[in-house]
Design a protein around this motif. Sequence first.
Motif, PDB file in Angstrom:
ATOM      1  N   CYS A   1     -71.753  89.124 -87.737  1.00 19.91           N
ATOM      2  CA  CYS A   1     -73.011  88.521 -88.182  1.00 19.91           C
ATOM      3  C   CYS A   1     -73.757  89.467 -89.122  1.00 19.91           C
ATOM      4  N   ARG A   2     -73.809  90.733 -88.767  1.00 15.31           N
ATOM      5  CA  ARG A   2     -74.508  91.716 -89.614  1.00 15.31           C
ATOM      6  C   ARG A   2     -73.831  91.840 -90.981  1.00 15.31           C
TER       7      ARG A   2
ATOM      8  N   GLY B   1     -79.738  86.336 -89.832  1.00 11.02           N
ATOM      9  CA  GLY B   1     -78.748  86.504 -88.792  1.00 11.02           C
ATOM     10  C   GLY B   1     -79.411  86.527 -87.420  1.00 11.02           C
ATOM     11  N   TYR B   2     -78.745  85.969 -86.429  1.00 12.30           N
ATOM     12  CA  TYR B   2     -79.276  85.899 -85.061  1.00 12.30           C
ATOM     13  C   TYR B   2     -78.227  86.456 -84.104  1.00 12.30           C
ATOM     14  N   VAL B   3     -78.632  87.460 -83.301  1.00 11.80           N
ATOM     15  CA  VAL B   3     -77.718  88.085 -82.340  1.00 11.80           C
ATOM     16  C   VAL B   3     -78.381  88.117 -80.970  1.00 11.80           C
ATOM     17  N   PRO B   4     -77.589  88.134 -79.882  1.00 21.76           N
ATOM     18  CA  PRO B   4     -78.185  88.254 -78.540  1.00 21.76           C
ATOM     19  C   PRO B   4     -79.000  89.546 -78.433  1.00 21.76           C
ATOM     20  N   GLU B   5     -80.089  89.471 -77.716  1.00 24.99           N
ATOM     21  CA  GLU B   5     -80.988  90.626 -77.580  1.00 24.99           C
ATOM     22  C   GLU B   5     -80.240  91.873 -77.109  1.00 24.99           C
ATOM     23  N   LYS B   6     -79.299  91.712 -76.190  1.00 23.50           N
ATOM     24  CA  LYS B   6     -78.610  92.887 -75.638  1.00 23.50           C
ATOM     25  C   LYS B   6     -77.691  93.569 -76.645  1.00 23.50           C
TER      26      LYS B   6
ATOM     27  N   LEU C   1     -85.601  94.190 -88.856  1.00 30.63           N
ATOM     28  CA  LEU C   1     -86.175  92.951 -88.325  1.00 30.63           C
ATOM     29  C   LEU C   1     -86.417  91.908 -89.396  1.00 30.63           C
ATOM     30  N   ASN C   2     -86.187  92.265 -90.639  1.00 31.31           N
ATOM     31  CA  ASN C   2     -86.428  91.315 -91.713  1.00 31.31           C
ATOM     32  C   ASN C   2     -85.289  90.314 -91.878  1.00 31.31           C
ATOM     33  N   PHE C   3     -84.098  90.647 -91.375  1.00 27.80           N
ATOM     34  CA  PHE C   3     -83.000  89.690 -91.537  1.00 27.80           C
ATOM     35  C   PHE C   3     -82.100  89.550 -90.314  1.00 27.80           C
ATOM     36  N   ILE C   4     -82.239  90.392 -89.303  1.00 29.90           N
ATOM     37  CA  ILE C   4     -81.501  90.212 -88.051  1.00 29.90           C
ATOM     38  C   ILE C   4     -82.517  89.964 -86.939  1.00 29.90           C
ATOM     39  N   PHE C   5     -82.377  88.827 -86.275  1.00 32.15           N
ATOM     40  CA  PHE C   5     -83.358  88.391 -85.285  1.00 32.15           C
ATOM     41  C   PHE C   5     -82.683  88.217 -83.932  1.00 32.15           C
ATOM     42  N   PRO C   6     -83.422  88.416 -82.853  1.00 27.71           N
ATOM     43  CA  PRO C   6     -82.854  88.167 -81.529  1.00 27.71           C
ATOM     44  C   PRO C   6     -82.788  86.668 -81.248  1.00 27.71           C
ATOM     45  N   VAL C   7     -81.738  86.239 -80.554  1.00 27.21           N
ATOM     46  CA  VAL C   7     -81.636  84.849 -80.125  1.00 27.21           C
ATOM     47  C   VAL C   7     -82.460  84.698 -78.856  1.00 27.21           C
ATOM     48  N   THR C   8     -83.525  83.929 -78.940  1.00 30.66           N
ATOM     49  CA  THR C   8     -84.402  83.732 -77.780  1.00 30.66           C
ATOM     50  C   THR C   8     -84.268  82.350 -77.168  1.00 30.66           C
TER      51      THR C   8
ATOM     52  N   ILE D   1     -73.650  79.049 -89.739  1.00 31.15           N
ATOM     53  CA  ILE D   1     -72.394  79.732 -89.453  1.00 31.15           C
ATOM     54  C   ILE D   1     -72.426  80.210 -88.006  1.00 31.15           C
ATOM     55  N   TYR D   2     -71.464  79.752 -87.211  1.00 25.37           N
ATOM     56  CA  TYR D   2     -71.339  80.155 -85.809  1.00 25.37           C
ATOM     57  C   TYR D   2     -70.216  81.184 -85.709  1.00 25.37           C
ATOM     58  N   ILE D   3     -70.525  82.353 -85.178  1.00 27.33           N
ATOM     59  CA  ILE D   3     -69.512  83.372 -84.946  1.00 27.33           C
ATOM     60  C   ILE D   3     -69.082  83.265 -83.487  1.00 27.33           C
ATOM     61  N   GLY D   4     -67.966  82.591 -83.247  1.00 29.36           N
ATOM     62  CA  GLY D   4     -67.518  82.375 -81.876  1.00 29.36           C
ATOM     63  C   GLY D   4     -66.565  81.206 -81.810  1.00 29.36           C
TER      64      GLY D   4
END
Length: 372
Positions: free
Chosen positions: A23-24, A39-44, A52-59, A77-80
């Motif tokens: 994703c990054r 881009g959205y990634v799990p918080e962990k 923080l301007n382009f990678i965000f936590p999935v809440t 785009i789904y990575i999975g």
Amino acid sequence: TAGRNTEMKIAVISFTKAGSDVCRRLTGEFLRRGEECRGYVPEKYREEGENLNFIFPVTDSVGRWTQKQFGQADGLIYIGAAGIAVRAIAPYLKDKMTDPAVVVIDDQSRYAVSLLSGHVGGANALAEEAAQILGAVPVITTASDVRGLTAVDVWARRRGLLISDRILAKETAAALVNGEEVGFFSDYPLEDGVPEGYVSGKICRRNVWVTCRSAENIPDQEGALPEDCRFLRLIPPFLSVGIGCRKYISEENVEAAVFQAFERARLDIRAAGVLTSIDLKKQEEGILKFAEKLSLPFVTFSAEELEAVGGTFTESEFVRKTAGTGNVCERAAVLAAGGRGRLWMRKQCQDGVTVAIAEERKTIGAEQRWSR
């Protein structure tokens, strides 16, 4: 990337640690290329000091995230796993003309799969671009693409052309991929020629025609038409509609006069690209409301600008005394068509409204868009 709308808003989501790294990479490269991408990634799996301007936590849940993105992004785009994406998008699918592009990439970045809206939405091109960034294999399954043919909906969309009949578009695409000859006609020069797989100038059972004309017209031809012969029209917004009217004219009168003029001229109203008049009418509510209804710009010119237009027009001394020019609608239509337009229909009068239609002669570009 050739063939993809560079104004696409892209959202990328990942679910695993490896997927978050993918994703990054994708998000960073899309941004470097000038795209609007988040881009959205799990918080962990967020990294310390993450931008923080382009990678965000999935809440949210993936379903809720998908619902939000369907309303604001052009490409997802789904990575999975593909199954995750399929279940997430299923409740929100509406229409191939409006659904966003959806691409799935495995978290080892081996394959980039065009899952939804491959043609009109641009998922095929998005999958190819993502694959190029990651060194992955793009997976495209649309029939015309795997046969090396040109999908008519993609060809039209890239050129800003409106498809006259979506059901007929599907029938035409099916005829092409099943090996039938499909005729191709155009009233305008084509910068890159007739698209791959079509037969120029031959009337077949299914045909494509780039034109501003209405459905009851067919291109000039000799002999009988094939059985069940139909023409899919691709409509460019090349017509300018000149309007003159008395003060305080109603929207209904303007609409009736314009539609009547198009019917008489055997033109498709969807080919209208602009409404135009003299600047004395720039606040005329009836015209403004009609322009808004058709989502068309309304352009006005001064009497001096209209008088300077070359050509032969239907002149009126009364109009000249009141407006400062002998004709409003015809001159405005020609001027809005670049001053070189062909006056397709001269002044028509109906219930206090005069209408004229001019055509701007343009080349259909390889990659070209017009605002409607």
